[in-house]
Design a protein around this motif. Structure first.
Motif, PDB file in Angstrom:
ATOM      1  N   ARG A  21       0.820  -1.211   0.000  1.00 36.65           N
ATOM      2  CA  ARG A  21       0.000   0.000   0.000  1.00 36.65           C
ATOM      3  C   ARG A  21       0.858   1.267   0.000  1.00 36.65           C
ATOM      4  O   ARG A  21       1.678   1.441   0.912  1.00 36.65           O
ATOM      5  CB  ARG A  21      -0.837  -0.036   1.295  1.00 36.65           C
ATOM      6  CG  ARG A  21      -1.602   1.213   1.579  1.00 36.65           C
ATOM      7  CD  ARG A  21      -2.126   1.220   3.022  1.00 36.65           C
ATOM      8  NE  ARG A  21      -2.958   2.384   3.233  1.00 36.65           N
ATOM      9  CZ  ARG A  21      -3.204   2.921   4.410  1.00 36.65           C
ATOM     10  NH1 ARG A  21      -2.694   2.384   5.500  1.00 36.65           N
ATOM     11  NH2 ARG A  21      -3.962   3.985   4.513  1.00 36.65           N
ATOM     12  N   ASN A  77      -2.238   2.503  16.509  1.00 39.51           N
ATOM     13  CA  ASN A  77      -2.213   3.217  15.235  1.00 39.51           C
ATOM     14  C   ASN A  77      -3.654   3.113  14.718  1.00 39.51           C
ATOM     15  O   ASN A  77      -4.013   2.112  14.091  1.00 39.51           O
ATOM     16  CB  ASN A  77      -1.225   2.592  14.243  1.00 39.51           C
ATOM     17  CG  ASN A  77      -1.175   3.403  12.948  1.00 39.51           C
ATOM     18  OD1 ASN A  77      -2.045   4.243  12.705  1.00 39.51           O
ATOM     19  ND2 ASN A  77      -0.179   3.143  12.116  1.00 39.51           N
ATOM     20  N   HIS A  83      -8.727  10.338  12.651  1.00 40.58           N
ATOM     21  CA  HIS A  83      -9.198  11.664  12.281  1.00 40.58           C
ATOM     22  C   HIS A  83     -10.675  11.914  12.580  1.00 40.58           C
ATOM     23  O   HIS A  83     -11.124  13.043  12.479  1.00 40.58           O
ATOM     24  CB  HIS A  83      -8.870  11.903  10.801  1.00 40.58           C
ATOM     25  CG  HIS A  83      -7.467  11.481  10.448  1.00 40.58           C
ATOM     26  ND1 HIS A  83      -6.362  12.076  11.039  1.00 40.58           N
ATOM     27  CD2 HIS A  83      -6.975  10.504   9.639  1.00 40.58           C
ATOM     28  CE1 HIS A  83      -5.255  11.478  10.570  1.00 40.58           C
ATOM     29  NE2 HIS A  83      -5.609  10.524   9.728  1.00 40.58           N
ATOM     30  N   HIS A 103       1.908   6.747  14.346  1.00 37.30           N
ATOM     31  CA  HIS A 103       1.701   6.739  12.895  1.00 37.30           C
ATOM     32  C   HIS A 103       3.027   6.496  12.207  1.00 37.30           C
ATOM     33  O   HIS A 103       4.070   6.977  12.658  1.00 37.30           O
ATOM     34  CB  HIS A 103       1.136   8.077  12.419  1.00 37.30           C
ATOM     35  CG  HIS A 103      -0.180   8.388  13.052  1.00 37.30           C
ATOM     36  ND1 HIS A 103      -1.349   7.775  12.658  1.00 37.30           N
ATOM     37  CD2 HIS A 103      -0.502   9.200  14.091  1.00 37.30           C
ATOM     38  CE1 HIS A 103      -2.339   8.217  13.424  1.00 37.30           C
ATOM     39  NE2 HIS A 103      -1.857   9.071  14.304  1.00 37.30           N
ATOM     40  N   LEU A 104       2.955   5.779  11.114  1.00 32.99           N
ATOM     41  CA  LEU A 104       4.146   5.581  10.274  1.00 32.99           C
ATOM     42  C   LEU A 104       4.528   6.903   9.617  1.00 32.99           C
ATOM     43  O   LEU A 104       5.683   7.322   9.640  1.00 32.99           O
ATOM     44  CB  LEU A 104       3.844   4.537   9.193  1.00 32.99           C
ATOM     45  CG  LEU A 104       3.571   3.126   9.707  1.00 32.99           C
ATOM     46  CD1 LEU A 104       2.591   2.409   8.795  1.00 32.99           C
ATOM     47  CD2 LEU A 104       4.865   2.348   9.803  1.00 32.99           C
ATOM     48  N   SER A 105       3.545   7.547   8.998  1.00 36.28           N
ATOM     49  CA  SER A 105       3.802   8.798   8.274  1.00 36.28           C
ATOM     50  C   SER A 105       3.660   9.988   9.222  1.00 36.28           C
ATOM     51  O   SER A 105       3.069   9.855  10.308  1.00 36.28           O
ATOM     52  CB  SER A 105       2.806   8.929   7.118  1.00 36.28           C
ATOM     53  OG  SER A 105       1.484   9.043   7.615  1.00 36.28           O
ATOM     54  N   ARG A 114      -5.560  15.129   7.849  1.00 39.60           N
ATOM     55  CA  ARG A 114      -4.778  14.181   8.659  1.00 39.60           C
ATOM     56  C   ARG A 114      -4.095  14.832   9.855  1.00 39.60           C
ATOM     57  O   ARG A 114      -3.654  14.161  10.776  1.00 39.60           O
ATOM     58  CB  ARG A 114      -3.721  13.488   7.797  1.00 39.60           C
ATOM     59  CG  ARG A 114      -4.295  12.534   6.807  1.00 39.60           C
ATOM     60  CD  ARG A 114      -3.210  11.721   6.115  1.00 39.60           C
ATOM     61  NE  ARG A 114      -3.683  11.292   4.817  1.00 39.60           N
ATOM     62  CZ  ARG A 114      -4.425  10.211   4.599  1.00 39.60           C
ATOM     63  NH1 ARG A 114      -4.766   9.421   5.605  1.00 39.60           N
ATOM     64  NH2 ARG A 114      -4.833   9.896   3.393  1.00 39.60           N
TER      65      ARG A 114
HETATM   66  C1  DQA Z   1      -1.558   6.356   9.339  1.00 37.79           C
HETATM   67  C2  DQA Z   1      -1.945   7.777   8.915  1.00 37.79           C
HETATM   68  C3  DQA Z   1      -3.435   7.879   8.667  1.00 37.79           C
HETATM   69  O1  DQA Z   1      -3.769   9.214   8.271  1.00 37.79           O
HETATM   70  C4  DQA Z   1      -3.860   6.937   7.567  1.00 37.79           C
HETATM   71  O2  DQA Z   1      -5.261   6.967   7.389  1.00 37.79           O
HETATM   72  C5  DQA Z   1      -3.373   5.545   7.786  1.00 37.79           C
HETATM   73  C6  DQA Z   1      -2.039   5.333   8.323  1.00 37.79           C
HETATM   74  C7  DQA Z   1      -0.031   6.193   9.494  1.00 37.79           C
HETATM   75  O3  DQA Z   1       0.377   5.243  10.167  1.00 37.79           O
HETATM   76  O4  DQA Z   1       0.748   6.972   8.952  1.00 37.79           O
HETATM   77  O5  DQA Z   1      -4.042   4.580   7.432  1.00 37.79           O
HETATM   78  O6  DQA Z   1      -2.155   6.093  10.599  1.00 37.79           O
END
Ligand code: DQA
Length: 145
Positions: A21, A77, A83, A103-105, A114
């Motif tokens: 993904r 996570n 959100h 969060h990863l990002s 976000r």
């Molecule tokens: C996420 C960030 C969220 O905004 C997104 O919907 C995800 C992954 C992250 O780990 O960066 O599914 O939680």
């Protein structure tokens, strides 16, 4: 005797697709690979980890409820639920277990929607933007709580 700390790591929707993904944003590692790294880190800190993923909001809420009396710390996570899920927020508040949002990002450096987390205000803190290392940082934070 040294008592093991018990931590549950809850992964929300679409995180089962990690590795395929949006690799430019979420990286190449699968959730299973992240779980292995997390377990290795947890061992160093004498932490017993339960690592789960679900695509269903109600299941996340059930897991948070079941954590009461069974886990010392929740790492979550919540993915997209971050959100807008007031229900997950209320569940975290209700069980009174120290919770770390991860969060990863870097959710603050992406689309504006976000940067708003309805979960963060009921958490000890938020870790965002370090890829799978966010999980490792969270284990260290859990060890220090
Ligand atoms: C996420 C960030 C969220 O905004 C997104 O919907 C995800 C992954 C992250 O780990 O960066 O599914 O939680």
């Amino acid at each position: 005797m040294l008592v093991m700390k018990k931590v549950i790591i809850i992964n929300g929707p679409n995180l089962n697709l990690l590795g395929t993904r949006e690799k430019d944003i979420y990286g190449m590692e699968t959730l299973e690979e992240i779980a292995k790294k997390v377990n290795a880190e947890a061992q160093k800190h004498n932490i017993d980890v339960s690592f789960i993923q679900t695509n269903h909001e109600g299941e996340i809420i059930d897991k948070i409820h079941e954590a009461k009396g069974n886990f010392d710390v929740i790492i979550i996570n919540p993915a997209a639920y971050t959100h807008y899920s007031i229900a997950i927020r209320d569940a975290i508040k209700a069980v009174e277990i120290p919770t770390i949002e991860i969060h990863l990002s870097n959710v603050h450096a992406r689309e504006e929607f976000r940067s708003k987390s309805v979960i963060a205000p009921v958490c000890v803190g938020q870790i965002s933007g370090f890829g799978s290392f966010s999980y490792i940082l969270a284990i260290n934070a859990a060890a220090s709580i």
